[in-house]
Design a protein around this motif. Structure first.
Motif, mmCIF file in Angstrom:
data_model
loop_
_atom_site.group_PDB
_atom_site.id
_atom_site.type_symbol
_atom_site.label_atom_id
_atom_site.label_comp_id
_atom_site.label_asym_id
_atom_site.label_seq_id
_atom_site.Cartn_x
_atom_site.Cartn_y
_atom_site.Cartn_z
ATOM 1 N N SER A 67 0.837 -1.199 0.000
ATOM 2 C CA SER A 67 0.000 0.000 0.000
ATOM 3 C C SER A 67 0.874 1.253 0.000
ATOM 4 C CB SER A 67 -0.902 -0.019 1.241
ATOM 5 O OG SER A 67 -1.227 1.290 1.632
ATOM 6 N N VAL A 68 0.621 2.154 -0.944
ATOM 7 C CA VAL A 68 1.341 3.422 -0.964
ATOM 8 C C VAL A 68 0.339 4.556 -1.201
ATOM 9 C CG1 VAL A 68 3.436 2.392 -1.944
ATOM 10 C CG2 VAL A 68 1.787 3.477 -3.446
ATOM 11 N N VAL A 69 0.778 5.775 -0.896
ATOM 12 C CA VAL A 69 -0.096 6.927 -1.134
ATOM 13 C C VAL A 69 0.571 7.846 -2.153
ATOM 14 C CG1 VAL A 69 -1.118 8.985 -0.111
ATOM 15 C CG2 VAL A 69 -1.130 6.831 1.142
ATOM 16 N N ILE A 70 -0.181 8.247 -3.150
ATOM 17 C CA ILE A 70 0.367 9.170 -4.143
ATOM 18 C C ILE A 70 -0.493 10.436 -4.228
ATOM 19 C CG2 ILE A 70 1.350 7.311 -5.534
ATOM 20 C CD1 ILE A 70 -0.981 7.856 -7.509
ATOM 21 N N PRO A 71 0.164 11.586 -4.425
ATOM 22 C CA PRO A 71 -0.612 12.799 -4.662
ATOM 23 C C PRO A 71 -0.836 12.936 -6.163
ATOM 24 C CG PRO A 71 1.658 13.308 -4.004
ATOM 25 C CD PRO A 71 1.605 11.853 -4.318
ATOM 26 N N CYS A 72 -2.068 12.807 -6.609
ATOM 27 C CA CYS A 72 -2.289 13.011 -8.042
ATOM 28 C C CYS A 72 -3.104 14.275 -8.248
ATOM 29 C CB CYS A 72 -2.931 11.809 -8.699
ATOM 30 S SG CYS A 72 -4.275 11.096 -7.821
ATOM 31 N N LEU A 73 -3.144 14.727 -9.462
ATOM 32 C CA LEU A 73 -3.852 15.958 -9.764
ATOM 33 C C LEU A 73 -5.147 15.644 -10.498
ATOM 34 C CD1 LEU A 73 -1.225 18.554 -10.990
ATOM 35 C CD2 LEU A 73 -2.363 18.432 -8.801
ATOM 36 N N GLU A 74 -6.236 16.148 -9.953
ATOM 37 C CA GLU A 74 -7.516 16.064 -10.652
ATOM 38 C C GLU A 74 -7.816 17.468 -11.124
ATOM 39 O OE1 GLU A 74 -9.625 13.929 -11.605
ATOM 40 O OE2 GLU A 74 -8.900 12.088 -10.689
ATOM 41 N N GLY A 75 -7.542 17.748 -12.375
ATOM 42 C CA GLY A 75 -7.652 19.125 -12.840
ATOM 43 C C GLY A 75 -6.561 19.935 -12.181
ATOM 44 N N THR A 76 -6.951 20.945 -11.416
ATOM 45 C CA THR A 76 -5.924 21.726 -10.737
ATOM 46 C C THR A 76 -5.851 21.349 -9.262
ATOM 47 O OG1 THR A 76 -7.564 23.412 -10.310
ATOM 48 C CG2 THR A 76 -6.193 23.719 -12.238
ATOM 49 N N ARG A 77 -6.644 20.345 -8.884
ATOM 50 C CA ARG A 77 -6.695 20.010 -7.452
ATOM 51 C C ARG A 77 -5.868 18.796 -7.131
ATOM 52 N NH1 ARG A 77 -12.778 19.520 -5.795
ATOM 53 N NH2 ARG A 77 -12.264 20.087 -3.683
ATOM 54 N N PRO A 78 -5.061 18.899 -6.098
ATOM 55 C CA PRO A 78 -4.311 17.722 -5.677
ATOM 56 C C PRO A 78 -5.194 16.813 -4.819
ATOM 57 C CG PRO A 78 -3.743 19.594 -4.317
ATOM 58 C CD PRO A 78 -4.786 20.078 -5.280
ATOM 59 N N VAL A 79 -5.115 15.530 -5.059
ATOM 60 C CA VAL A 79 -5.872 14.578 -4.262
ATOM 61 C C VAL A 79 -4.933 13.431 -3.888
ATOM 62 C CG1 VAL A 79 -7.821 12.996 -4.219
ATOM 63 C CG2 VAL A 79 -7.990 15.085 -5.545
ATOM 64 N N LEU A 80 -4.899 13.099 -2.620
ATOM 65 C CA LEU A 80 -4.068 11.967 -2.219
ATOM 66 C C LEU A 80 -4.890 10.696 -2.335
ATOM 67 C CD1 LEU A 80 -2.157 13.136 0.978
ATOM 68 C CD2 LEU A 80 -1.502 13.337 -1.392
ATOM 69 N N VAL A 81 -4.342 9.710 -3.020
ATOM 70 C CA VAL A 81 -5.056 8.441 -3.112
ATOM 71 C C VAL A 81 -4.124 7.295 -2.761
ATOM 72 C CG1 VAL A 81 -6.767 9.122 -4.832
ATOM 73 C CG2 VAL A 81 -4.577 8.238 -5.583
ATOM 74 N N GLU A 82 -4.741 6.238 -2.294
ATOM 75 C CA GLU A 82 -3.962 5.073 -1.921
ATOM 76 C C GLU A 82 -3.985 4.077 -3.076
ATOM 77 O OE1 GLU A 82 -5.576 3.008 1.441
ATOM 78 O OE2 GLU A 82 -4.179 1.348 1.210
ATOM 79 N N ILE A 83 -2.803 3.546 -3.400
ATOM 80 C CA ILE A 83 -2.726 2.499 -4.413
ATOM 81 C C ILE A 83 -2.309 1.216 -3.727
ATOM 82 C CG2 ILE A 83 -1.448 1.698 -6.428
ATOM 83 C CD1 ILE A 83 -1.538 4.334 -7.569
ATOM 84 N N GLN A 84 -3.031 0.149 -4.012
ATOM 85 C CA GLN A 84 -2.693 -1.134 -3.411
ATOM 86 C C GLN A 84 -2.301 -2.125 -4.492
ATOM 87 O OE1 GLN A 84 -6.047 -2.419 -1.100
ATOM 88 N NE2 GLN A 84 -5.487 -1.100 0.617
ATOM 89 N N ALA A 85 -1.309 -2.930 -4.172
ATOM 90 C CA ALA A 85 -0.916 -3.996 -5.099
ATOM 91 C C ALA A 85 -0.822 -5.299 -4.338
ATOM 92 C CB ALA A 85 0.420 -3.660 -5.748
ATOM 93 N N LEU A 86 -1.172 -6.355 -5.020
ATOM 94 C CA LEU A 86 -1.011 -7.682 -4.438
ATOM 95 C C LEU A 86 -0.277 -8.528 -5.465
ATOM 96 C CD1 LEU A 86 -1.780 -9.535 -2.050
ATOM 97 C CD2 LEU A 86 -3.771 -10.218 -3.371
ATOM 98 N N VAL A 87 0.917 -8.976 -5.078
ATOM 99 C CA VAL A 87 1.719 -9.781 -5.993
ATOM 100 C C VAL A 87 1.988 -11.118 -5.319
ATOM 101 C CG1 VAL A 87 3.890 -9.897 -7.276
ATOM 102 C CG2 VAL A 87 2.812 -7.679 -6.864
ATOM 103 N N GLY A 88 1.653 -12.188 -5.988
ATOM 104 C CA GLY A 88 1.877 -13.505 -5.388
ATOM 105 C C GLY A 88 2.018 -14.548 -6.464
ATOM 106 N N PRO A 89 2.676 -15.668 -6.148
ATOM 107 C CA PRO A 89 2.885 -16.703 -7.152
ATOM 108 C C PRO A 89 1.549 -17.183 -7.728
ATOM 109 C CG PRO A 89 3.681 -17.389 -4.982
ATOM 110 C CD PRO A 89 3.169 -16.011 -4.834
ATOM 111 N N SER A 90 1.542 -17.369 -9.024
ATOM 112 C CA SER A 90 0.310 -17.793 -9.680
ATOM 113 C C SER A 90 0.123 -19.301 -9.525
ATOM 114 C CB SER A 90 0.382 -17.433 -11.160
ATOM 115 O OG SER A 90 -0.717 -17.964 -11.821
ATOM 116 N N PRO A 91 -1.031 -19.710 -9.006
ATOM 117 C CA PRO A 91 -1.262 -21.135 -8.828
ATOM 118 C C PRO A 91 -1.494 -21.850 -10.159
ATOM 119 C CG PRO A 91 -3.188 -19.872 -8.141
ATOM 120 C CD PRO A 91 -2.147 -18.896 -8.541
ATOM 121 N N PHE A 92 -1.818 -21.111 -11.174
ATOM 122 C CA PHE A 92 -2.052 -21.721 -12.481
ATOM 123 C C PHE A 92 -0.921 -21.335 -13.419
ATOM 124 C CE2 PHE A 92 -6.074 -20.253 -10.589
ATOM 125 C CZ PHE A 92 -6.557 -21.483 -10.191
ATOM 126 N N GLY A 93 -0.922 -21.927 -14.573
ATOM 127 C CA GLY A 93 0.139 -21.627 -15.527
ATOM 128 C C GLY A 93 0.090 -20.205 -16.049
#
Ligand code: TYD
Ligand code: MG
Length: 452
Positions: free
Chosen positions: A290-316
């Protein structure tokens, strides 16, 4: 004997006309989109033939438009400061997103100042609208509701009422008797909107057209309507999430950069003055990925959280799923990670999600996405007081992005103390008290600073 009526065939997607029916539009390549219509009467066209004299640009009087503020701040902001007299506004959005709610709230606010609204509904009964007003606690005698779909009748009934605002909900349900085609067809849309435009300009009454959105996200009969109106507003948001964003994609009376943010509550749409707070509200403590990034929506800054899940794939077949960020961007970043950092994720399932249902499409999010993936892959939480922004190139270099100061200030305001950004960008920045700025040149240097 009456003259035989001549028809033209009009593409319902782009408005292309053809004397014969064709299966595929030569203009927009849409299949099966031609519908029979009566050609427009040139003499009946709303375009006036008057032309003024050439005048020097300096001599044109500025005549400030008297805008009618709706006193819904987020909405006024999107409009560029209130409603302009005689403007025709198109409000588009998915069904159920809250278009009718928003315009009713606007009408409610205007009624507090004694302004009259006429609300034409082709979709709902007067009781349904009353019920909605009840939910929104709108009690006024200044909102008039009329149901029906014929534009000629509307103009008739409107005589003597002289409203200060007209709402047409929705433009696809309204038709004119002069055309035989069905309501919602391009010919009808064009004719009805042109008449409303003429009416709005003549009377100076701001007019809202509510427009439905087709499956691929465009307002039905898009080009026809968007050319005609002064302002196009899109109401977006995820039905599963409570916040809604209103965005101007065309605005003859203001910038198209502004957005308004609302939250759908039991009692209607509520303005959100501090969007970052909402998006970070339920952020997990010390979780990897989980990380937080400040992105711009038009001229407004908005902080949003980005989540990633990385794990071994059980299938091919490893899966790549992303919500709120571009799928291709993820593939690119995974390739860069493998090549430049030796972090091979080729056999891993990767899920990336922007929390809150927001869509992030600026390259400045690259650094955040890649860091979330690294953090999840290594199962190490990223420093929770840190925000990050930067674009990532194919050689793994971290590049500067637009408006870094605004982003840093917003992060500081929300209590973050560290900010990761491009090293070259850092050299041009002033210092921010209470904010430690960390410059990184390339993603190979990320490991040293990400987990402090
Ligand atoms: P609506 O304005 O009818 O959507 P649209 O005109 O864009 O189709 O809003 C519909 C949704 O909003 C509906 O699912 C219920 C929800 N809603 C609330 O949550 N609170 C409210 O006060 C109102 C009026 C609607
Ligand atoms: Mg509606």
């Amino acid at each position: 004997m009456s003259k035989k009526t001549k028809y033209v065939y009009v593409c319902q997607n782009c408005g292309h006309q053809s004397p014969k029916w064709v299966g595929r539009c030569p203009d927009c390549d849409q299949w099966n989109s031609f519908v029979e219509e009566i050609p427009e009467d040139k003499n009946n066209s709303f375009v006036t033939a008057t032309m003024g004299h050439p005048q020097s640009i300096d001599s044109i009087s500025l005549d400030p438009q008297h805008r009618q503020y709706t006193h819904i701040k987020e909405f006024d902001r999107t409009l560029g400061g209130g409603l302009v007299p005689g403007s025709l506004l198109l409000l588009g959005g998915d069904p159920g997103i809250g278009k009718s709610t928003l315009v009713l709230q606007v009408a409610g606010k205007l009624s507090e100042n004694g302004l009259k609204t006429l609300y034409l509904s082709g979709e709902e009964s007067p009781q349904q609208i009353r019920l909605r007003a009840e939910r929104l606690s709108i009690h006024t005698e200044h909102i008039y509701v009329i149901t029906g779909s014929c534009i000629e009748h509307l103009f008739e009934r409107m005589a003597g009422l002289s409203p200060d605002l007209l709402v047409v909900d929705s433009i696809q349900t309204v038709h004119t008797e002069t055309l035989p085609s069905a309501p919602g067809s391009v010919g009808q849309l064009r004719e009805v909107s042109a008449r409303l435009l003429r009416w709005a300009k003549e009377t100076g009454v701001p007019t809202f057209l509510i427009g439905h959105v087709t499956k691929d996200g465009a307002i039905a009969g898009p080009k026809v309507l968007e050319h005609l109106v002064d302002t196009v507003l899109y109401f977006e948001g995820d039905r599963d999430h409570m916040f809604r964003i209103i965005r101007a994609v065309k605005n003859r009376y203001g910038s198209t950069n502004e957005i308004g943010i609302f939250e759908m509550k039991e009692t209607g749409l509520e303005e959100v003055g501090n969007p970052s707070r909402i998006f970070l509200e339920e952020r997990p403590n010390l979780a990897s990925g989980s990380v937080v990034i400040p992105c711009l929506e038009g001229t407004r800054p908005v902080l949003v959280e980005i989540q990633a899940l990385v794990g071994p794939s059980p299938f091919g077949m490893p899966r790549r799923t992303s919500i709120g960020v571009d799928h291709n961007r993820i593939s690119l970043l995974v390739a860069v990670l493998g090549k430049r950092m030796g972090l091979e994720m080729g056999d891993q399932d990767i899920f990336v999600n922007v929390v809150g249902g927001l869509k992030v499409d600026e390259p400045a999010a690259d650094l955040g996405i890649i860091s979330a993936m690294i953090s999840s892959f290594l199962d190490k939480p990223v420093n929770k007081d840190m925000v990050l922004f930067g674009e990532i190139g194919l050689t793994g270099e971290i590049r500067g992005v637009s408006q870094p100061e605004i982003r840093i200030k917003e992060a500081k305001k929300m209590g973050f103390s560290h900010c990761l950004l491009s090293k070259s960008q850092l050299t041009n920045l002033k210092t921010f008290q209470g904010m430690k700025l960390i410059g990184v040149e390339s993603i190979t240097g990320l490991m040293d600073v990400l987990f402090e």
